[in-house]
Scaffold this motif. Structure first.
Motif, PDB file in Angstrom:
ATOM      1  N   SER A  32       1.039  -1.179  -0.191  1.00  0.00           N
ATOM      2  CA  SER A  32       0.174   0.015  -0.161  1.00  0.00           C
ATOM      3  C   SER A  32       0.647   1.056  -0.124  1.00  0.00           C
ATOM      4  CB  SER A  32      -0.849   0.037   0.995  1.00  0.00           C
ATOM      5  OG  SER A  32       0.124  -0.021   2.307  1.00  0.00           O
ATOM      6  N   GLY A  33       0.503   2.170  -0.588  1.00  0.00           N
ATOM      7  CA  GLY A  33       1.102   3.753  -1.544  1.00  0.00           C
ATOM      8  C   GLY A  33       1.550   3.829   0.974  1.00  0.00           C
ATOM      9  N   ASP A  34       2.823   3.888   0.914  1.00  0.00           N
ATOM     10  CA  ASP A  34       3.333   4.784   1.774  1.00  0.00           C
ATOM     11  C   ASP A  34       3.442   3.743   3.349  1.00  0.00           C
ATOM     12  OD1 ASP A  34       4.756   6.733   0.492  1.00  0.00           O
ATOM     13  OD2 ASP A  34       2.077   8.004   1.129  1.00  0.00           O
ATOM     14  N   ASN A  35       2.649   2.727   3.318  1.00  0.00           N
ATOM     15  CA  ASN A  35       2.431   1.517   4.114  1.00  0.00           C
ATOM     16  C   ASN A  35       1.053   2.278   4.773  1.00  0.00           C
ATOM     17  OD1 ASN A  35       2.752  -0.899   5.421  1.00  0.00           O
ATOM     18  ND2 ASN A  35       4.312   0.088   6.799  1.00  0.00           N
ATOM     19  N   ALA A  54     -10.001   2.257   3.624  1.00  0.00           N
ATOM     20  CA  ALA A  54     -10.633   3.263   4.314  1.00  0.00           C
ATOM     21  C   ALA A  54     -10.458   4.716   3.244  1.00  0.00           C
ATOM     22  CB  ALA A  54      -9.517   3.665   5.337  1.00  0.00           C
ATOM     23  N   THR A  55     -11.346   5.358   3.754  1.00  0.00           N
ATOM     24  CA  THR A  55     -11.483   6.958   2.105  1.00  0.00           C
ATOM     25  C   THR A  55     -11.194   7.822   3.010  1.00  0.00           C
ATOM     26  OG1 THR A  55     -13.626   7.359   2.898  1.00  0.00           O
ATOM     27  CG2 THR A  55     -13.324   5.958   1.490  1.00  0.00           C
ATOM     28  N   GLU A  56     -11.065   7.750   4.284  1.00  0.00           N
ATOM     29  CA  GLU A  56     -10.370   8.825   4.448  1.00  0.00           C
ATOM     30  C   GLU A  56      -8.650   9.164   4.673  1.00  0.00           C
ATOM     31  OE1 GLU A  56     -10.331   5.373   8.022  1.00  0.00           O
ATOM     32  OE2 GLU A  56     -11.866   6.463   6.734  1.00  0.00           O
ATOM     33  N   LYS A  57      -8.190   7.953   4.478  1.00  0.00           N
ATOM     34  CA  LYS A  57      -6.746   8.151   4.210  1.00  0.00           C
ATOM     35  C   LYS A  57      -6.261   8.910   2.537  1.00  0.00           C
ATOM     36  CE  LYS A  57      -5.199   4.556   6.971  1.00  0.00           C
ATOM     37  NZ  LYS A  57      -4.497   3.512   7.518  1.00  0.00           N
ATOM     38  N   SER A  71      -4.277  -1.653  -4.470  1.00  0.00           N
ATOM     39  CA  SER A  71      -3.863  -2.260  -2.757  1.00  0.00           C
ATOM     40  C   SER A  71      -4.840  -3.157  -3.116  1.00  0.00           C
ATOM     41  CB  SER A  71      -3.900  -1.043  -2.003  1.00  0.00           C
ATOM     42  OG  SER A  71      -3.336  -2.010  -0.886  1.00  0.00           O
ATOM     43  N   LEU A  72      -6.098  -3.112  -2.560  1.00  0.00           N
ATOM     44  CA  LEU A  72      -7.098  -3.589  -2.115  1.00  0.00           C
ATOM     45  C   LEU A  72      -7.011  -5.878  -3.139  1.00  0.00           C
ATOM     46  CD1 LEU A  72      -9.721  -4.549  -0.516  1.00  0.00           C
ATOM     47  CD2 LEU A  72     -10.742  -3.222  -2.456  1.00  0.00           C
ATOM     48  N   GLN A 293      10.436  -1.378  -7.788  1.00  0.00           N
ATOM     49  CA  GLN A 293       9.723  -0.260  -6.801  1.00  0.00           C
ATOM     50  C   GLN A 293       8.986   0.054  -8.075  1.00  0.00           C
ATOM     51  OE1 GLN A 293      12.866   2.484  -6.280  1.00  0.00           O
ATOM     52  NE2 GLN A 293      11.828   4.175  -5.603  1.00  0.00           N
ATOM     53  N   PRO A 294       7.820   0.417  -7.171  1.00  0.00           N
ATOM     54  CA  PRO A 294       6.775   0.850  -8.413  1.00  0.00           C
ATOM     55  C   PRO A 294       7.549   2.324  -8.351  1.00  0.00           C
ATOM     56  CG  PRO A 294       6.197  -0.298  -6.254  1.00  0.00           C
ATOM     57  CD  PRO A 294       7.429   0.470  -6.228  1.00  0.00           C
ATOM     58  N   TRP A 295       7.217   3.311  -9.204  1.00  0.00           N
ATOM     59  CA  TRP A 295       7.623   5.057  -9.301  1.00  0.00           C
ATOM     60  C   TRP A 295       6.132   5.645  -9.292  1.00  0.00           C
ATOM     61  CZ3 TRP A 295       6.694   5.924 -14.450  1.00  0.00           C
ATOM     62  CH2 TRP A 295       7.016   4.810 -15.702  1.00  0.00           C
TER      63      TRP A 295
END
Length: 371
Positions: A32-35, A54-57, A71-72, A293-295
């Motif tokens: 997931s982005g930035d863990n 979690a949409t609040e993130k 990620s899901l 590594q993703p970019w």
């Protein structure tokens, strides 16, 4: 008369079977982005759960929730791989763009996929790799992991590596200068732990000791950070260390996308499918002793510009990034930014980073609706 009662925080534990604990214990190792680990799970019964995003993130890096859907999908694919070892399969149904119902179904003839044993060891490597070319048979094996409406595009010449390096460098210059990202960067970096359960260890991102100390000094004060980031050349050393060197020292870069003729308007369910494919891709790389590594930021910022979304006051830099990425990289390969879903670099690792992102305890992801 039977009197029912509910003890808050306990109900879900009554439904948490050993099977669910084993399956979900593997699922949470999705990337997931930035863990950020933006998932939660509602256990409805011994054979049904609902997985939530979690949409609040949401922040400037996922204003369009493609990274979260990917990620899901990775989370769901880990569930699928884990269930095979239990003599089960999963059936899934999208409830809406942010919820998936998952059912356990008995299946006696399933074969355990050997990539499943790499679920917990799969990780991001942000260091430089060997420049060995990715073998044609490996590329073919990786391409076969995707659905028929998806395709992989490879970039492995020095010219293409440098063009992509320039794009990533532009994105770093932009994101470090953006006032919108200051709090994100401050919160996501873990300065104390080499193994971080809810952030990115500073030792994992590839900065030199001097650059890491400079970054810590900048992020300690927002006003100071904003003043320094207005100076010419303020980000050049970070660009060289995090972008130029790693982008040139790798086996290849890739872009994964939907085929526009088969999937003209991708929806959430399609990106979840793509996430499942990307998890198979990443685990297969790990099996082949390759790393990735993703970019992602180049892709996301370019997508915002493509769609006319306002996301930063650094408008000119955003436009220059978009023009470079589309004119130099995607257009010559007939790749549509609106159909991309993942970008990254792969190769044979020179060494593993000292730090690594771990996961929060499984129980912290479980929610209870009180039913």
């Amino acid at each position: 008369m039977c009197v029912g009662f509910y003890i808050k925080g306990y109900s879900w534990k009554m439904k948490m079977t050993e099977e669910w604990r084993a399956i979900l214990g593997k699922a949470i190792w999705a990337a997931s982005g930035d863990n950020a680990q933006p998932w939660s799970v509602n256990i409805l019964s011994e054979d049904r759960v609902v997985v939530h995003l979690a949409t609040e993130k949401q922040n400037v890096y996922n204003l369009v929730p493609i990274p979260d859907w990917i990620s899901l999908g990775m989370f769901i694919e880990n569930m699928s791989l884990a269930t095979a070892g239990l003599g089960k399969r999963i059936d899934t149904e999208m409830i809406d763009d942010y919820q998936i119902q998952v059912d356990l179904v008995p299946e006696n003839d399933l074969v355990i996929n050997p990539i499943s044993k790499f679920i917990e060891s799969r990780s991001v490597n942000r260091l430089s790799y060997k420049r060995d070319q990715i073998a044609a048979q490996t590329k073919h094996k990786l391409a076969a992991l995707f659905d028929e409406d998806m395709e992989l595009h490879w970039f492995d010449t020095d010219k293409k590596r440098f063009q992509i390096a320039r794009a990533i460098m532009r994105s770093t210059d932009l994101r470090l200068r953006m006032e919108e990202t200051y709090q994100i960067h401050k919160n996501m970096l873990d300065w104390e732990n080499a193994q971080s359960h809810d952030g990115l260890p500073i030792e994992s991102i590839g900065l030199s000791a001097f650059s890491a100390k400079s970054l810590k000094w900048l992020l300690a004060n927002e006003r100071r950070n904003n003043r320094v980031m207005k100076l010419p050349g303020a980000t050049i050393f970070t660009q060289i260390e995090l972008d130029l060197i790693p982008a040139m020292l790798c086996g290849a870069h890739f872009i994964a996308s939907f085929k526009p003729d088969m999937r003209p308007h991708p929806q959430a369910v399609d990106y979840v499918r793509a996430g499942r494919a990307m998890q198979r891709f990443w685990l297969t790389l790990t099996q082949e002793h390759l790393c990735m590594q993703p970019w992602y930021i180049v892709f996301m910022f370019s997508l915002y510009v493509e769609r006319g979304m306002f996301f930063t006051t650094q408008h000119d830099r955003a436009q220059k990034l978009y023009k470079h990425f589309t004119q130099q990289i995607t257009a010559p390969e007939n790749i549509s930014v609106n159909h991309m879903f993942f970008t990254g670099r792969v190769g044979v690792p020179n060494k593993n980073p000292k730090g690594r992102s771990l996961r929060k305890p499984l129980d912290s992801f479980i929610i209870d609706d009180g039913l």
